[in-house]
Scaffold this active site. Structure first.
Site, mmCIF file in Angstrom:
data_model
loop_
_atom_site.group_PDB
_atom_site.id
_atom_site.type_symbol
_atom_site.label_atom_id
_atom_site.label_comp_id
_atom_site.label_asym_id
_atom_site.label_seq_id
_atom_site.Cartn_x
_atom_site.Cartn_y
_atom_site.Cartn_z
ATOM 1 N N HIS B 78 27.648 35.946 141.615
ATOM 2 C CA HIS B 78 26.727 35.547 142.681
ATOM 3 C C HIS B 78 26.475 36.723 143.629
ATOM 4 C CE1 HIS B 78 24.902 33.441 146.051
ATOM 5 N NE2 HIS B 78 25.865 33.888 146.831
ATOM 6 N N ASP B 107 -0.816 56.958 144.650
ATOM 7 C CA ASP B 107 0.301 56.377 143.897
ATOM 8 C C ASP B 107 1.582 56.929 144.497
ATOM 9 O OD1 ASP B 107 2.046 55.318 141.866
ATOM 10 O OD2 ASP B 107 0.343 55.298 140.501
ATOM 11 N N TRP B 142 32.516 40.917 144.105
ATOM 12 C CA TRP B 142 31.492 41.969 144.002
ATOM 13 C C TRP B 142 32.024 43.291 144.530
ATOM 14 C CZ3 TRP B 142 28.550 45.125 147.319
ATOM 15 C CH2 TRP B 142 28.807 44.969 148.684
ATOM 16 N N SER B 170 19.069 53.551 138.939
ATOM 17 C CA SER B 170 17.733 53.027 139.225
ATOM 18 C C SER B 170 17.410 53.176 140.709
ATOM 19 C CB SER B 170 17.673 51.555 138.804
ATOM 20 O OG SER B 170 16.584 50.913 139.404
ATOM 21 N N SER B 171 18.385 52.827 141.556
ATOM 22 C CA SER B 171 18.146 52.887 142.998
ATOM 23 C C SER B 171 18.066 54.320 143.507
ATOM 24 C CB SER B 171 19.270 52.161 143.742
ATOM 25 O OG SER B 171 19.235 50.801 143.458
ATOM 26 N N HIS B 253 28.946 49.898 153.426
ATOM 27 C CA HIS B 253 28.321 49.567 154.696
ATOM 28 C C HIS B 253 26.880 50.029 154.810
ATOM 29 C CE1 HIS B 253 28.411 47.203 158.190
ATOM 30 N NE2 HIS B 253 27.572 48.084 158.678
ATOM 31 N N GLU B 255 25.001 50.194 152.455
ATOM 32 C CA GLU B 255 24.350 49.224 151.573
ATOM 33 C C GLU B 255 23.848 48.012 152.376
ATOM 34 O OE1 GLU B 255 23.444 49.096 148.518
ATOM 35 O OE2 GLU B 255 23.134 46.950 148.201
ATOM 36 N N TYR B 257 22.750 48.000 155.307
ATOM 37 C CA TYR B 257 21.494 48.373 155.977
ATOM 38 C C TYR B 257 20.375 48.578 154.967
ATOM 39 C CZ TYR B 257 24.581 48.611 159.902
ATOM 40 O OH TYR B 257 25.491 48.270 160.852
ATOM 41 N N SER B 268 8.435 43.634 161.540
ATOM 42 C CA SER B 268 7.689 44.457 162.495
ATOM 43 C C SER B 268 6.207 44.567 162.113
ATOM 44 C CB SER B 268 8.285 45.864 162.580
ATOM 45 O OG SER B 268 9.658 45.796 162.871
ATOM 46 N N HIS B 302 35.538 49.410 159.205
ATOM 47 C CA HIS B 302 35.713 48.096 159.843
ATOM 48 C C HIS B 302 35.842 46.982 158.793
ATOM 49 C CE1 HIS B 302 31.054 47.601 160.232
ATOM 50 N NE2 HIS B 302 31.468 47.047 159.133
ATOM 51 N N HIS B 303 35.571 47.315 157.530
ATOM 52 C CA HIS B 303 35.844 46.348 156.469
ATOM 53 C C HIS B 303 37.320 46.349 156.086
ATOM 54 C CE1 HIS B 303 31.567 45.604 155.501
ATOM 55 N NE2 HIS B 303 31.420 46.820 155.942
ATOM 56 N N THR B 328 20.402 47.486 167.095
ATOM 57 C CA THR B 328 20.041 46.179 166.544
ATOM 58 C C THR B 328 19.573 45.254 167.667
ATOM 59 O OG1 THR B 328 21.894 46.591 165.059
ATOM 60 C CG2 THR B 328 20.854 44.451 164.918
ATOM 61 N N LYS B 331 16.078 46.152 168.789
ATOM 62 C CA LYS B 331 15.031 45.617 167.918
ATOM 63 C C LYS B 331 14.716 44.169 168.272
ATOM 64 C CE LYS B 331 15.709 48.229 163.696
ATOM 65 N NZ LYS B 331 14.413 48.868 163.543
ATOM 66 N N ARG B 450 38.432 32.991 152.347
ATOM 67 C CA ARG B 450 37.344 33.292 151.441
ATOM 68 C C ARG B 450 37.827 33.310 149.997
ATOM 69 N NH1 ARG B 450 34.504 39.131 151.972
ATOM 70 N NH2 ARG B 450 33.025 38.618 150.339
#
Lengths: 355, 558
Positions: B78, B107, B142, B170-171, B253, B255, B257, B268, B302-303, B328, B331, B450
């Site tokens: 998931h 293009d 994950w 790919s990314s 982390h 990731e 963002y 926006s 922080h993780h 943040t 925004k 969790r």
């Protein structure tokens, strides 16, 4: 104009009211024995400080949440377009406002960070006279060793009230995480590396221990209990455990003793008990000679051959009502001789006669 | 389905065959392929989530045969599917389709690399799913934490590692392409400060892709070595399990963002169009995206507050995490202020964008709790964290994605969907989402860990309630699918600019011609000049406030 000032006043009043309610929780858990519906019981000294951080941040964030949501709803109602083709104003922003709403959150965050850092100092400051318990996590059980007395226990940890206790936490196989919600402490158990954390219980009672790091199929069964008792009760328990261990060891044959060593070393009692209670796997009390029903409905007699197979290839014949999650123990982990000792030990726990 | 798509407007409508889609290097078709593929995996990930919720609805039973082993596979897939195969590719799709149009390019900079990126997505996804056929699904979450990912038997971890490597390439290729396109392909007059905010967000996202993913590549290769070559990077006596976590979160982390910045960009874009007012604080929003991207590289630990890393590291990482909250917050204030004195039109994209702000706000605020180390120690690896990141990634990213889809679908296909169905989709998703995820905050604080296949009786009521919420959300997605079917079959012609937007993509036909702009447009002003009288005005005839040259069509030379 007067009306809008009035409106602003009532909005501010509403927001302050909400924040006030959130702050009510602040310091509330200082009273002994009271438990807030928002939090598990505050059973350790540090949990009061942690809860205070929670209530403080809850108050601050609730204020900003309701502020923004109120503005959104207010703007949505007030500036709704009434007919097609209307345009708003050509207004690009306001430097003063940008500075204000950059600095205000920054200052609030720094205040929260400083306050948190102070509490963290308390958490990291382990008292020198603390009693030591060695905690080992293993798929899927917690082992406890009371360093001063040499007493061991599984799943259930006994601790005395109002005494600082330092836990040396380690893992045998993969990463686990030792968590007692009522104490607000959590420390990952790393393989081959010891980490410490500490607490001082302030309430007697039983509190759950959970593993908080995904460690395999039995992760959610890796539970335990902390029993906080008075110092005399604790001393009595230690004494009782010492005597029990002695008596048990004296009753066993040499081979069965060696078997017990293997069993303890391999951590079998994480899933199997010797007192008849059911954990993840079947109890060994009276197991020898029993006839069991397998998943496919066929029956098998628990004899030497079956136990041997169940150690070497656990998933070959799984007894109905038990999950197929036992790891394989090949000859590199338990030698054939050792298995004989293990069999001897299991047999010593009593046999069942069946046809 | 996409047969009405025009390959080349100037030479009449040419129906695209399946070959055109497979061999295409056109950014718009690749964009649509990305979005379609990603949406398929959204459904896959959603079904996996519903199975998880079914398992958790009752305690003590293996309902539908979901044992605790299978449950671990469900959570792993998931998370992986939703992150790597839905949110990342759907944003790649948006960036592909929209960014070249927005900056006036013909293009992408490297069209063939672009096609390669898409087909690597397909290859990586097939590898990731191959466990279903080969028998053996990943079960280490994950995050693939070592050493469990190394010791876990079967081929599950291997399919995950290979799959995620290919998806990573790919990314990275996509990221390089986006960066070069935005730096080199902008049309005359499209300065950085005239770029739409979605382009800003895409640029920062692309930079994060290129800088962050290599850390993951290295980490999972080493896991592979430990599994099969007998090395001991993360396992065994000399291995360091924390090294894996450091590498993983150095990727992990940023990731986060990568998954949310494009949604910031989409919102926006939408707010000024439907508030008929320029975005409030254009530069503040643009620079806050950039600073979130930069600070995002200094918060990873922080993780790991409970992991046993040196205690002295916790305070600096707590402070940097608090700091990343500032841009943040900026925004959110700017988006809210954009509504002030606008004229608000509540079409589907706007409704979804407002939902985004509300839910993302909650996700952002719960992040402050988690930044505070003492409280984080209590709730790390609990449902509080699950609630937090679903408010950010579902309430934020996915609400942003649907806002963007409803905004740009008319441009992509030239057809209009049903606004009523889109709003029903919104309300049902919004209600189901909050039913599912809001109680998780409290459950986590009270001690619900969790990744548990079973939570015991004390949490059974709350779990049943959350499961009902999840099915409400699942039902809502059927409305979306039905709306799409309706749009492709019976949807009215959308017109070139149904929202009366001022960004460049709306000045072309719907769908846009193959080569986008016959002659490169010339840009003379910022992207959000709303709030001025309607209709094209003679260039140079200054409007009201003395600003000059507000050409309605944003100065496209004709």
């Amino acid at each position: 104009m007067a009306q809008s000032t009035k409106r602003i006043k009532s909005i501010s009043f509403f927001l302050l009211l909400i924040s006030f309610f959130c702050l009510l929780g602040f310091g509330q858990s200082n009273q002994p024995q009271t438990s807030s519906p928002l939090m598990p019981p505050a059973a350790s000294t540090i949990s009061i400080d942690v809860d205070n951080i929670y209530y403080l941040i809850l108050a601050v964030t609730s204020f900003f949440f309701f502020l923004v949501v109120f503005l959104l709803i207010y703007f949505i109602i007030k500036y709704r377009a009434k007919k097609p083709g209307e345009e708003g104003i050509n207004f690009h922003g306001h430097m003063g406002l940008e500075i204000v709403w950059t600095i205000v959150p920054a200052v609030i965050f720094i205040i929260i960070a400083i306050y948190s850092a102070e509490i963290l100092q308390k958490i990291d400051n382990v008292p020198a006279d603390a009693m030591v318990i060695n905690v080992t996590g293993e798929q899927f059980i917690w082992h406890f060793e009371y360093a001063a007395d040499g007493v061991k226990s599984d799943k259930i940890m006994h601790v005395p009230l109002n005494k600082p206790i330092v836990l040396n936490i380690e893992a045998k196989d993969v990463i686990h995480s030792f968590w007692v919600p009522a104490f607000r402490i959590k420390q990952d158990a790393l393989p081959h590396e010891q980490r410490e954390t500490w607490f001082q219980a302030r309430l007697t009672g039983e509190f759950p221990i959970r593993c908080a790091e995904l460690c395999g199929p039995g992760h959610s069964q890796m539970l335990g209990t902390v029993i906080v008792e008075t110092e005399t009760q604790f001393a009595a328990w230690i004494q009782e455990e010492k005597e029990k261990a002695n008596a048990q060891e004296n009753a066993l044959s040499d081979s069965a003793k060696r078997g017990l060593d293997v069993i303890q070393h391999q951590g079998c009692m994480g899933c199997h008990t010797i007192d008849g209670s059911k954990l993840v796997g079947p109890t060994w009390l009276g197991l020898y000679g029993k006839t069991e029903t397998l998943d496919d409905g066929s029956q098998v007699k628990v004899d030497e051959a079956y136990i041997l197979e169940s150690i070497r290839d656990p998933n070959a014949k799984v007894v109905n009502a038990f999950p197929a999650i036992m790891p394989t123990f090949g000859p590199e982990k338990i030698s054939d001789d050792q298995i004989k000792d293990v069999l001897e030990y299991i047999e010593s726990l009593g046999t069942t006669k069946s046809k | 389905m996409q047969q009405g798509y025009a390959l080349d407007n100037s030479h009449g409508h040419h129906k695209l065959t399946w070959r055109d889609w497979i061999f295409t290097t056109n950014h718009k078709q690749i964009g649509i392929l990305y979005i379609g593929t990603a949406f398929f995996f959204f459904l896959v990930g959603g079904v996996l989530a519903l199975l998880m919720r079914v398992k958790l609805a009752a305690t003590g039973t293996d309902i539908l045969g979901i044992t605790s082993e299978k449950y671990n596979e469900l959570i792993t897939l998931h998370g992986t599917v939703m992150i790597f195969m839905w949110v990342m590719p759907v944003f790649s799709g948006f960036i592909n389709f929209i960014v070249p149009l927005m900056i006036g390019a013909k293009d992408m900079a490297f069209p063939r690399l672009n096609a390669l990126s898409y087909w690597l997505l397909i290859s990586g996804s097939l590898l990731m799913m191959s466990g279903f056929v080969l028998g053996g699904l990943p079960d280490a979450g994950w995050t693939m934490y070592a050493p469990w990912s190394i010791l876990s038997p079967g081929i599950g971890s291997d399919t995950w590692i290979l799959g995620v490597q290919v998806l990573g390439f790919s990314s990275i290729f996509g990221g390089v392409n986006f960066i070069v396109t935005i730096l080199r392909m902008r049309t005359t007059g499209m300065t950085f400060h005239r770029m739409p905010l979605f382009v800003w967000a895409s640029f920062v996202t692309a930079a994060l892709l290129v800088l962050a993913i290599p850390a993951l590549t290295v980490a999972v290769f080493l896991v592979m070595f430990d599994r099969h070559l007998g090395t001991t990077f993360f396992s065994g006596a000399g291995g360091d399990a924390l090294l894996y976590q450091n590498l993983f979160w150095f990727f992990g982390h940023p990731e986060v963002y990568i998954l949310i910045l494009p949604a910031f960009g989409i919102v926006s874009e939408i707010l000024p169009v439907f508030a008929r007012k320029p975005i409030f604080g254009y530069k503040a929003i643009a620079y806050s995206s950039a600073s979130i991207g930069a600070i995002g590289f200094f918060v990873w630990a922080h993780h790991m507050f409970t992991s046993g890393m040196p205690a002295s590291f916790r305070i600096p990482f707590m402070v940097s995490t608090m700091i990343v909250g500032v841009p943040t917050a900026v925004k959110i204030f700017n988006w809210t202020a954009t509504l002030w004195r606008g004229k608000l039109y509540f079409k589907a994209p706007m409704v979804w964008a407002l939902g985004f702000i509300t839910l993302f706000l909650i996700g952002g605020l719960s992040g402050i709790f988690l930044a505070s180390v003492p409280f984080d120690i209590h709730v790390q690896d609990t449902y509080f964290v699950v609630a937090h990141f679903h408010y950010v990634l579902f309430g934020g990213a996915i609400f942003g994605i649907f806002a963007g889809l409803y905004f740009w679908l008319p441009k992509m296909f030239g057809k209009m969907y049903s606004d009523r169905m889109a709003k029903a989709h919104f309300w049902l998703t919004f209600i189901g989402f909050n039913m599912t995820f809001f109680p998780m905050h409290q459950a986590g604080v009270l001690g619900m860990a969790r990744r548990y296949a079973d939570h015991g009786p004390e949490f059974s009521d709350i779990n049943l309630f959350m499961t009902i919420g999840a099915f409400v959300m699942g039902l809502a997605q059927l409305i979306f699918i039905w709306n799409m079917v309706w749009m492709f079959r019976k949807g009215p012609v959308a017109g070139d600019n149904p929202w009366n937007s001022k960004t460049l993509e709306w000045q072309l036909s719907s769908p846009p011609p193959a080569e986008n702009f016959e002659t490169p447009p010339v840009i003379t002003e910022g992207p959000y000049e709303y709030g001025l009288p309607y209709g094209p005005r003679v260039a140079g005839a200054a409007a009201g406030g003395g600003e000059q040259d507000h050409d309605f069509d944003r100065g496209i030379s004709r």
